[in-house]
Design a protein around this motif. Structure first.
Motif, mmCIF file in Angstrom:
data_model
loop_
_atom_site.group_PDB
_atom_site.id
_atom_site.type_symbol
_atom_site.label_atom_id
_atom_site.label_comp_id
_atom_site.label_asym_id
_atom_site.label_seq_id
_atom_site.Cartn_x
_atom_site.Cartn_y
_atom_site.Cartn_z
ATOM 1 N N ASN A 22 0.837 -1.194 0.000
ATOM 2 C CA ASN A 22 0.000 0.000 0.000
ATOM 3 C C ASN A 22 0.875 1.249 0.000
ATOM 4 O O ASN A 22 1.750 1.379 0.863
ATOM 5 C CB ASN A 22 -0.896 0.028 1.241
ATOM 6 N N GLU A 23 0.639 2.138 -0.940
ATOM 7 C CA GLU A 23 1.333 3.432 -0.983
ATOM 8 C C GLU A 23 0.473 4.430 -0.212
ATOM 9 O O GLU A 23 -0.712 4.595 -0.517
ATOM 10 C CB GLU A 23 1.525 3.884 -2.425
ATOM 11 N N ILE A 24 1.068 5.088 0.776
ATOM 12 C CA ILE A 24 0.304 5.898 1.724
ATOM 13 C C ILE A 24 0.808 7.332 1.751
ATOM 14 O O ILE A 24 2.010 7.580 1.860
ATOM 15 C CB ILE A 24 0.400 5.272 3.128
ATOM 16 N N THR A 25 -0.133 8.253 1.676
ATOM 17 C CA THR A 25 0.143 9.672 1.841
ATOM 18 C C THR A 25 -0.418 10.093 3.196
ATOM 19 O O THR A 25 -1.534 9.741 3.552
ATOM 20 C CB THR A 25 -0.532 10.506 0.741
ATOM 21 N N VAL A 26 0.388 10.843 3.948
ATOM 22 C CA VAL A 26 -0.022 11.313 5.268
ATOM 23 C C VAL A 26 -0.198 12.827 5.195
ATOM 24 O O VAL A 26 0.558 13.522 4.512
ATOM 25 C CB VAL A 26 1.035 10.925 6.326
ATOM 26 N N ASN A 27 -1.216 13.319 5.889
ATOM 27 C CA ASN A 27 -1.462 14.758 5.910
ATOM 28 C C ASN A 27 -0.216 15.498 6.393
ATOM 29 O O ASN A 27 0.519 14.984 7.248
ATOM 30 C CB ASN A 27 -2.639 15.087 6.832
ATOM 31 N N PRO A 28 0.031 16.698 5.863
ATOM 32 C CA PRO A 28 1.215 17.461 6.254
ATOM 33 C C PRO A 28 1.332 17.596 7.771
ATOM 34 O O PRO A 28 0.347 17.890 8.464
ATOM 35 C CB PRO A 28 0.993 18.827 5.597
ATOM 36 N N TYR A 71 3.561 9.823 -2.438
ATOM 37 C CA TYR A 71 3.279 9.118 -1.185
ATOM 38 C C TYR A 71 4.538 9.146 -0.342
ATOM 39 O O TYR A 71 5.641 9.273 -0.849
ATOM 40 C CB TYR A 71 2.785 7.686 -1.424
ATOM 41 N N GLN A 72 4.348 9.050 0.995
ATOM 42 C CA GLN A 72 5.487 9.122 1.908
ATOM 43 C C GLN A 72 5.835 7.779 2.549
ATOM 44 O O GLN A 72 6.941 7.595 3.039
ATOM 45 C CB GLN A 72 5.214 10.116 3.048
ATOM 46 N N PHE A 73 4.880 6.860 2.574
ATOM 47 C CA PHE A 73 5.094 5.572 3.241
ATOM 48 C C PHE A 73 4.567 4.436 2.376
ATOM 49 O O PHE A 73 3.712 4.635 1.515
ATOM 50 C CB PHE A 73 4.352 5.519 4.590
ATOM 51 N N LEU A 110 -7.182 6.946 12.196
ATOM 52 C CA LEU A 110 -6.038 6.722 11.316
ATOM 53 C C LEU A 110 -6.346 7.194 9.898
ATOM 54 O O LEU A 110 -5.534 7.876 9.267
ATOM 55 C CB LEU A 110 -5.642 5.242 11.321
ATOM 56 N N GLU A 111 -7.520 6.852 9.410
ATOM 57 C CA GLU A 111 -7.918 7.275 8.055
ATOM 58 C C GLU A 111 -8.025 8.793 7.948
ATOM 59 O O GLU A 111 -7.882 9.343 6.859
ATOM 60 C CB GLU A 111 -9.235 6.616 7.643
ATOM 61 N N GLY A 112 -8.249 9.463 9.072
ATOM 62 C CA GLY A 112 -8.329 10.925 9.078
ATOM 63 C C GLY A 112 -7.000 11.612 8.841
ATOM 64 O O GLY A 112 -6.968 12.797 8.495
ATOM 65 N N ILE A 113 -5.896 10.887 9.017
ATOM 66 C CA ILE A 113 -4.585 11.503 8.820
ATOM 67 C C ILE A 113 -3.817 10.910 7.648
ATOM 68 O O ILE A 113 -2.753 11.403 7.304
ATOM 69 C CB ILE A 113 -3.718 11.441 10.098
ATOM 70 N N LYS A 114 -4.359 9.859 7.029
ATOM 71 C CA LYS A 114 -3.643 9.250 5.905
ATOM 72 C C LYS A 114 -4.620 8.806 4.828
ATOM 73 O O LYS A 114 -5.808 8.673 5.047
ATOM 74 C CB LYS A 114 -2.788 8.067 6.378
ATOM 75 N N GLU A 115 -4.064 8.593 3.648
ATOM 76 C CA GLU A 115 -4.843 8.098 2.520
ATOM 77 C C GLU A 115 -4.001 7.056 1.785
ATOM 78 O O GLU A 115 -2.814 7.273 1.536
ATOM 79 C CB GLU A 115 -5.192 9.236 1.564
ATOM 80 N N THR A 116 -4.614 5.920 1.474
ATOM 81 C CA THR A 116 -3.938 4.920 0.657
ATOM 82 C C THR A 116 -4.095 5.328 -0.797
ATOM 83 O O THR A 116 -5.202 5.390 -1.307
ATOM 84 C CB THR A 116 -4.517 3.514 0.905
#
Length: 130
Positions: A22-28, A71-73, A110-116
């Motif tokens: 899973n490629e994950i983007t996290v809110n700034p 994505y960051q993670f 968790l979903e509130g701070i990241k997006e797959t």
């Protein structure tokens, strides 16, 4: 290029036949919050899933170089069979490990701070290991 932030086992998973990537983007500004939640709530769950042979590996990797706006993670889960991947019961195991905590609420937080951004299934074809 990535480096490992969190994981359930040392070294390379030599047992998995399939990986869910899973490629994950996290809110700034929320990367640390994301990692803390993963470590506190989900690592113990994956430890239990591995112990019960429902999966073979779980880890979170941070992007060291490349375009971080994509994505960051990356999260990686290993499975011996596709059936294990399809029947993984994260919510049930969460309830066993964290008795009394609300899986739905923790997941929502968790979903509130990241997006797959992207999810892929990889099949191991060949291994070259020492």
């Amino acid at each position: 290029v990535f480096y490992r932030e969190i994981g359930c086992q040392p070294g390379i998973d030599k047992n998995a036949s399939y990986f869910m990537i899973n490629e994950i983007t996290v809110n700034p500004g929320r990367s640390r919050d994301y990692l803390v939640m993963q470590e506190e709530y989900f690592k113990p769950v994956y430890d239990e899933l591995i112990k019960n042979k429902e999966c073979t590996a779980w880890s979170i990797w941070a992007k060291w170089s490349g375009k971080s706006e994509n994505y960051q993670f990356v999260s990686a889960e290993g499975f011996q069979t596709l059936e294990n991947m399809e029947t993984e019961n994260l919510a049930h195991t969460f309830g066993i490990v964290h008795h009394g905590l609300d899986y739905g609420q923790i997941s929502k937080n968790l979903e509130g701070i990241k997006e797959t951004k992207n999810a892929e299934v990889w099949k191991v074809i060949f291994r070259v290991l020492p």
